[in-house]
Write a protein that holds these residues in place. Structure first.
Motif, PDB file in Angstrom:
ATOM      1  N   ASP A  84       6.456  -9.348 -14.427  1.00  0.00           N
ATOM      2  CA  ASP A  84       6.608  -8.447 -13.283  1.00  0.00           C
ATOM      3  C   ASP A  84       5.353  -7.622 -13.054  1.00  0.00           C
ATOM      4  O   ASP A  84       4.968  -7.358 -11.904  1.00  0.00           O
ATOM      5  CB  ASP A  84       7.814  -7.531 -13.494  1.00  0.00           C
ATOM      6  CG  ASP A  84       9.126  -8.293 -13.526  1.00  0.00           C
ATOM      7  OD1 ASP A  84       9.191  -9.374 -12.898  1.00  0.00           O
ATOM      8  OD2 ASP A  84      10.080  -7.823 -14.170  1.00  0.00           O
ATOM      9  N   CYS A  85       4.711  -7.196 -14.138  1.00  0.00           N
ATOM     10  CA  CYS A  85       3.449  -6.471 -14.019  1.00  0.00           C
ATOM     11  C   CYS A  85       2.406  -7.334 -13.321  1.00  0.00           C
ATOM     12  O   CYS A  85       1.712  -6.873 -12.398  1.00  0.00           O
ATOM     13  CB  CYS A  85       2.969  -6.053 -15.415  1.00  0.00           C
ATOM     14  SG  CYS A  85       1.324  -5.304 -15.456  1.00  0.00           S
ATOM     15  N   ALA A  86       2.296  -8.588 -13.728  1.00  0.00           N
ATOM     16  CA  ALA A  86       1.335  -9.496 -13.099  1.00  0.00           C
ATOM     17  C   ALA A  86       1.659  -9.702 -11.625  1.00  0.00           C
ATOM     18  O   ALA A  86       0.754  -9.765 -10.778  1.00  0.00           O
ATOM     19  CB  ALA A  86       1.321 -10.835 -13.836  1.00  0.00           C
ATOM     20  N   ALA A  87       2.951  -9.790 -11.291  1.00  0.00           N
ATOM     21  CA  ALA A  87       3.350  -9.978  -9.891  1.00  0.00           C
ATOM     22  C   ALA A  87       2.955  -8.770  -9.043  1.00  0.00           C
ATOM     23  O   ALA A  87       2.451  -8.915  -7.922  1.00  0.00           O
ATOM     24  CB  ALA A  87       4.857 -10.207  -9.810  1.00  0.00           C
ATOM     25  N   ILE A  88       3.170  -7.565  -9.559  1.00  0.00           N
ATOM     26  CA  ILE A  88       2.815  -6.358  -8.814  1.00  0.00           C
ATOM     27  C   ILE A  88       1.299  -6.255  -8.651  1.00  0.00           C
ATOM     28  O   ILE A  88       0.798  -5.913  -7.570  1.00  0.00           O
ATOM     29  CB  ILE A  88       3.391  -5.109  -9.515  1.00  0.00           C
ATOM     30  CG1 ILE A  88       4.924  -5.115  -9.392  1.00  0.00           C
ATOM     31  CG2 ILE A  88       2.818  -3.832  -8.925  1.00  0.00           C
ATOM     32  CD1 ILE A  88       5.614  -4.055 -10.226  1.00  0.00           C
ATOM     33  N   LEU A  89       0.556  -6.593  -9.694  1.00  0.00           N
ATOM     34  CA  LEU A  89      -0.906  -6.547  -9.585  1.00  0.00           C
ATOM     35  C   LEU A  89      -1.414  -7.603  -8.605  1.00  0.00           C
ATOM     36  O   LEU A  89      -2.368  -7.358  -7.852  1.00  0.00           O
ATOM     37  CB  LEU A  89      -1.537  -6.734 -10.963  1.00  0.00           C
ATOM     38  CG  LEU A  89      -1.307  -5.591 -11.956  1.00  0.00           C
ATOM     39  CD1 LEU A  89      -1.908  -5.942 -13.310  1.00  0.00           C
ATOM     40  CD2 LEU A  89      -1.884  -4.282 -11.433  1.00  0.00           C
ATOM     41  N   ASP A  90      -0.802  -8.781  -8.597  1.00  0.00           N
ATOM     42  CA  ASP A  90      -1.165  -9.796  -7.605  1.00  0.00           C
ATOM     43  C   ASP A  90      -0.908  -9.272  -6.197  1.00  0.00           C
ATOM     44  O   ASP A  90      -1.723  -9.475  -5.288  1.00  0.00           O
ATOM     45  CB  ASP A  90      -0.367 -11.083  -7.829  1.00  0.00           C
ATOM     46  CG  ASP A  90      -1.079 -12.078  -8.724  1.00  0.00           C
ATOM     47  OD1 ASP A  90      -2.325 -12.114  -8.698  1.00  0.00           O
ATOM     48  OD2 ASP A  90      -0.395 -12.813  -9.451  1.00  0.00           O
ATOM     49  N   TYR A  91       0.233  -8.614  -6.028  1.00  0.00           N
ATOM     50  CA  TYR A  91       0.554  -8.062  -4.709  1.00  0.00           C
ATOM     51  C   TYR A  91      -0.455  -6.988  -4.302  1.00  0.00           C
ATOM     52  O   TYR A  91      -0.921  -6.969  -3.156  1.00  0.00           O
ATOM     53  CB  TYR A  91       1.962  -7.490  -4.721  1.00  0.00           C
ATOM     54  CG  TYR A  91       2.330  -6.776  -3.442  1.00  0.00           C
ATOM     55  CD1 TYR A  91       2.357  -7.458  -2.224  1.00  0.00           C
ATOM     56  CD2 TYR A  91       2.634  -5.410  -3.436  1.00  0.00           C
ATOM     57  CE1 TYR A  91       2.685  -6.810  -1.044  1.00  0.00           C
ATOM     58  CE2 TYR A  91       2.969  -4.761  -2.260  1.00  0.00           C
ATOM     59  CZ  TYR A  91       2.988  -5.458  -1.068  1.00  0.00           C
ATOM     60  OH  TYR A  91       3.294  -4.807   0.102  1.00  0.00           O
ATOM     61  N   LEU A  92      -0.796  -6.099  -5.219  1.00  0.00           N
ATOM     62  CA  LEU A  92      -1.767  -5.042  -4.900  1.00  0.00           C
ATOM     63  C   LEU A  92      -3.143  -5.626  -4.608  1.00  0.00           C
ATOM     64  O   LEU A  92      -3.901  -5.092  -3.784  1.00  0.00           O
ATOM     65  CB  LEU A  92      -1.839  -4.032  -6.050  1.00  0.00           C
ATOM     66  CG  LEU A  92      -0.558  -3.225  -6.294  1.00  0.00           C
ATOM     67  CD1 LEU A  92      -0.745  -2.282  -7.481  1.00  0.00           C
ATOM     68  CD2 LEU A  92      -0.157  -2.436  -5.053  1.00  0.00           C
ATOM     69  N   THR A  93      -3.470  -6.734  -5.257  1.00  0.00           N
ATOM     70  CA  THR A  93      -4.728  -7.423  -4.963  1.00  0.00           C
ATOM     71  C   THR A  93      -4.664  -8.063  -3.581  1.00  0.00           C
ATOM     72  O   THR A  93      -5.599  -7.954  -2.784  1.00  0.00           O
ATOM     73  CB  THR A  93      -5.014  -8.490  -6.039  1.00  0.00           C
ATOM     74  OG1 THR A  93      -5.037  -7.863  -7.320  1.00  0.00           O
ATOM     75  CG2 THR A  93      -6.355  -9.166  -5.780  1.00  0.00           C
ATOM     76  N   HIS A  94      -3.569  -8.727  -3.295  1.00  0.00           N
ATOM     77  CA  HIS A  94      -3.359  -9.334  -1.971  1.00  0.00           C
ATOM     78  C   HIS A  94      -3.407  -8.266  -0.886  1.00  0.00           C
ATOM     79  O   HIS A  94      -3.966  -8.482   0.199  1.00  0.00           O
ATOM     80  CB  HIS A  94      -2.013 -10.051  -1.961  1.00  0.00           C
ATOM     81  CG  HIS A  94      -1.671 -10.717  -0.661  1.00  0.00           C
ATOM     82  ND1 HIS A  94      -1.063 -10.057   0.387  1.00  0.00           N
ATOM     83  CD2 HIS A  94      -1.850 -11.995  -0.230  1.00  0.00           C
ATOM     84  CE1 HIS A  94      -0.878 -10.879   1.386  1.00  0.00           C
ATOM     85  NE2 HIS A  94      -1.337 -12.062   1.045  1.00  0.00           N
ATOM     86  N   TYR A  95      -2.865  -7.095  -1.174  1.00  0.00           N
ATOM     87  CA  TYR A  95      -2.825  -5.990  -0.214  1.00  0.00           C
ATOM     88  C   TYR A  95      -4.211  -5.377   0.006  1.00  0.00           C
ATOM     89  O   TYR A  95      -4.481  -4.790   1.051  1.00  0.00           O
ATOM     90  CB  TYR A  95      -1.854  -4.927  -0.734  1.00  0.00           C
ATOM     91  CG  TYR A  95      -1.688  -3.719   0.139  1.00  0.00           C
ATOM     92  CD1 TYR A  95      -0.881  -3.758   1.275  1.00  0.00           C
ATOM     93  CD2 TYR A  95      -2.331  -2.518  -0.171  1.00  0.00           C
ATOM     94  CE1 TYR A  95      -0.727  -2.636   2.074  1.00  0.00           C
ATOM     95  CE2 TYR A  95      -2.177  -1.392   0.624  1.00  0.00           C
ATOM     96  CZ  TYR A  95      -1.373  -1.454   1.741  1.00  0.00           C
ATOM     97  OH  TYR A  95      -1.221  -0.341   2.535  1.00  0.00           O
ATOM     98  N   GLY A  96      -5.097  -5.512  -0.961  1.00  0.00           N
ATOM     99  CA  GLY A  96      -6.442  -4.953  -0.855  1.00  0.00           C
ATOM    100  C   GLY A  96      -6.665  -3.709  -1.681  1.00  0.00           C
ATOM    101  O   GLY A  96      -7.739  -3.102  -1.605  1.00  0.00           O
ATOM    102  N   ALA A  97      -5.689  -3.326  -2.507  1.00  0.00           N
ATOM    103  CA  ALA A  97      -5.839  -2.132  -3.332  1.00  0.00           C
ATOM    104  C   ALA A  97      -6.620  -2.411  -4.608  1.00  0.00           C
ATOM    105  O   ALA A  97      -7.123  -1.485  -5.248  1.00  0.00           O
ATOM    106  CB  ALA A  97      -4.473  -1.560  -3.687  1.00  0.00           C
ATOM    107  N   ILE A  98      -6.701  -3.684  -5.001  1.00  0.00           N
ATOM    108  CA  ILE A  98      -7.455  -4.102  -6.176  1.00  0.00           C
ATOM    109  C   ILE A  98      -8.432  -5.183  -5.752  1.00  0.00           C
ATOM    110  O   ILE A  98      -8.071  -6.115  -5.025  1.00  0.00           O
ATOM    111  CB  ILE A  98      -6.514  -4.639  -7.277  1.00  0.00           C
ATOM    112  CG1 ILE A  98      -5.522  -3.554  -7.728  1.00  0.00           C
ATOM    113  CG2 ILE A  98      -7.321  -5.152  -8.472  1.00  0.00           C
ATOM    114  CD1 ILE A  98      -4.467  -4.054  -8.690  1.00  0.00           C
TER     115      ILE A  98
END
Length: 371
Positions: A256-270
């Motif tokens: 779940d942590c990896a999924a949230i980080l992937d989402y934040l990367t996709h969103y442009g926050a990372i």
């Protein structure tokens, strides 16, 4: 990383409670807020938050964070200490009987009155104005109980965030989430990365829950001023349900942590390359289409289906058995849909909701949440 502590009103002398927040990344470039275990007996999100804390520290050290990300791993210290005879009671505050995730402060009318004379045709100006007025209004709002103080503390932490993720779980469930129809285009990638098997949409589900206390402010201001002034949706929120209460494990939390980080990367926050988007497991459906399946009478509860199963209309979900009279009562759903959650209890009482089925057609209105 910056670590802040926020004192909560003490119930009596000699007791101190605090919310701890951990701040990563650059300030002033946008903000994302993530909290866990607002229902204090729902702990999968707390473990996910702990894993996020480690990873966000690494990403910050590498200079890869483009937004400030604020993490509150324990959002409910008041509820976390409520253990009665070895049973955690973290959903309702014992003093008031109120659900910890209801009745957050609604300041829409007050903010609207304050900004009316200062709005312009510049959307960025209007967003900044609303956020500043919301911060000031929350700072000025009084709290007379520890529960009110805790709610205001959480609202102050998240009020100026462009994205709010509230990590919960259900009793026995598959991963699912709640958000608004307006936010769904932004939230859909998160549903994909998490493998959410149900995504439930409502603009106002009633109850003034934590996620909606932000989205509703912006929506209500749009309804009031949208024909005269451009008011973007300055914040979107998601309640993320990380399966069931017993699903506390490092493999699931890392996933779940990896999924949230992937989402934040996709969103442009990372900064970086997110993993390819998985397929959407189940289409988004209206929260008004969810069928709360209840037992007509009490007895021993025996399930015939598990969370994650798609049900046809009138399918057998469970039996309620009276061991004294030998009566066996079938419990069936009315509409087809995906059963995404069921009760942990195995002794049903009359009228008890034992399962939730996500149907595609809305049929309910008014208050749409569980108690």
């Amino acid at each position: 990383m910056h670590h802040s502590t926020h004192d909560i009103l003490a119930p009596v002398p000699g007791i101190a409670r605090q919310i701890h927040s951990f701040h990563f990344g650059p300030r002033g470039a946008g903000k994302i807020y993530i909290q866990a275990s607002l229902h204090a007996d729902e702990l999968p999100g707390m473990l996910v938050a702990w894993h996020l804390k480690q990873r966000l520290g690494e990403l910050e050290a590498q200079g890869l964070l483009r937004r400030e990300i604020v993490l509150a791993p324990i959002a409910n210290p008041v509820g976390l200490e409520q253990v009665l005879m070895d049973m955690p009671l973290g959903r309702f505050e014992l003093q008031s009987g109120e659900n910890f995730n209801r009745n957050f402060v609604d300041l829409s009318d007050k903010i609207g009155d304050q900004i009316e004379a200062h709005l312009s045709q510049d959307p960025a100006h209007n967003v900044a104005l609303i956020r500043e007025c919301l911060r000031r209004a929350l700072d000025d709002h009084p709290a007379s109980t520890p529960l009110q103080s805790q709610r205001l503390t959480l609202q102050r932490l998240a009020c100026d965030a462009e994205m709010v993720l509230d990590l919960h779980c259900d009793f026995e469930a598959v991963a699912h989430l709640y958000t608004t129809p307006e936010a769904w285009p932004q939230v859909e990638p998160l549903s994909r990365y998490l493998g959410a098997q149900a995504s439930l949409l409502a603009t106002d589900s009633g109850g003034q829950s934590f996620d909606e206390c932000f989205t509703l402010v912006w929506w209500q201001l749009q309804q009031r001023f949208g024909k005269q002034f451009p008011i973007p949706q300055g914040s979107f929120s998601v309640t993320v349900e990380l399966r069931g209460q017993g699903d506390v494990s490092h493999p699931l939390a890392e996933q779940d942590c990896a999924a949230i980080l992937d989402y934040l990367t996709h969103y442009g926050a990372i900064e970086g390359q997110a993993s390819p988007l998985p397929s959407l497991t189940y289409p988004a459906t209206p929260l008004a289409g969810v069928e709360p399946v209840a037992t007509p009478l009490g007895g021993l509860l025996v399930f015939h289906v598990k969370p994650g199963q798609y049900l046809e209309a009138d399918q057998l979900i469970a039996e309620v058995i009276d061991p004294l009279s030998d009566r066996v009562t079938a419990v069936r759903n009315v509409q087809p849909g995906l059963m995404y959650a069921r009760s942990l209890r195995r002794m049903a009482t009359a009228g008890m909701v034992i399962a939730h089925v996500a149907g595609r057609q809305p049929y309910r209105s008014g208050y749409l949440l569980s108690p």
